[in-house]
Design a protein around this motif. Sequence first.
Motif: not given
Length: 357
Positions: A177-189
């Motif tokens: 996507a653009f523009p956007g932040s990498p701070d999106i959604g949950p991390g590791l399970t």
Amino acid sequence: MSSSTRFFDGHNDFLLRLMKMPAPREETWLGTGRTGHLDLTRMKEAGFAGGLFAIFVPPASGGPPPDFKALMANPPYDLPIPPEMDHRIAQPDAFGMAGLLHWMERVAPDEFKVCRSGAEIRASMNDGVIAGVMHMEGAEAIDPDFDALFLFHEMGLRSLGPVWSRPTIFGHGAPMAFPGSPDIGPGLTDTGKDLVRLCNGLGIMIDLSHMNEAGFNDVAAISTAPLVATHSNAHALCTSPRNLTDRQLHAIRDTGGLVGFNFATFYLNPDGTAASDTSWDTMRRQLDYLITEAGEDHVGLGSDFDGCVLPDLIGDVTGVPRLFQALADSGYDDLILTKLARENWLACLERSLKPAS
């Protein structure tokens, strides 16, 4: 710096292209057709001395590859991400590409070698033999019980990204996507955290490219190895979620890790387009920034050959010497260029591919 500077590259998708090519595959590998970005003939011509060769399982729907130039022509955009893929679907292609990497060695044993350690990589390159390292981009082929991880490790797997952009049982990726932040959604399970620990124990490097910020943070908290993003650029200059924030670049630096400078135009161009008229100045600004924030000992190349739209000025692997020359003309000295070309990668791999004691 000499135009024949030998270099190590942190990411390419040649195995996927090779798998998709009709027989005889020898023409694709040896370079009689000169299609795509890579083949053995052009690698030798360009000074490609070693690299990570990705196993990437494409979406199950098949069909022609996306036209990224068209899809990314008019930001903002948010491309649909394929759904999670079961390991039983992913394994046939993944094992096939692992086999192709060994087939490449069999076809050209005096010119290409599958390497399993930092010492093997350096020795192979010193002998003038291209060092190929098995990498996995997205761990879809690894089952929840990790049986396949041990098998791939025996075959030579030494670098693994738990996710591509689509989710896996191990975590979530950064969207295209653009523009956007990498701070999106949950991390590791929880399974993803176990995967990181197992990879540390086996000496498999964890690749943070394509991982979202929460996943990056989870790996940083768990892993005992250097943090590495094999093919990513600076978010400050191109606000794609796939690019790295200053804080992430500092974490890579502080753990003795590495970021591989990505040639993909949609991670280089400040406007996020895939347009291929990217200038040397745009590329140099990205490298300047990566070196400033991550440190001159922690930046290498991560081309994304055969997996992206390249700048016209590079074109294919034979354009890398032109990049080095442009950097030299802009003031990069021989020491920095040698680090960028190979020494930083070799030092990082020697640190990263050691099994945990």
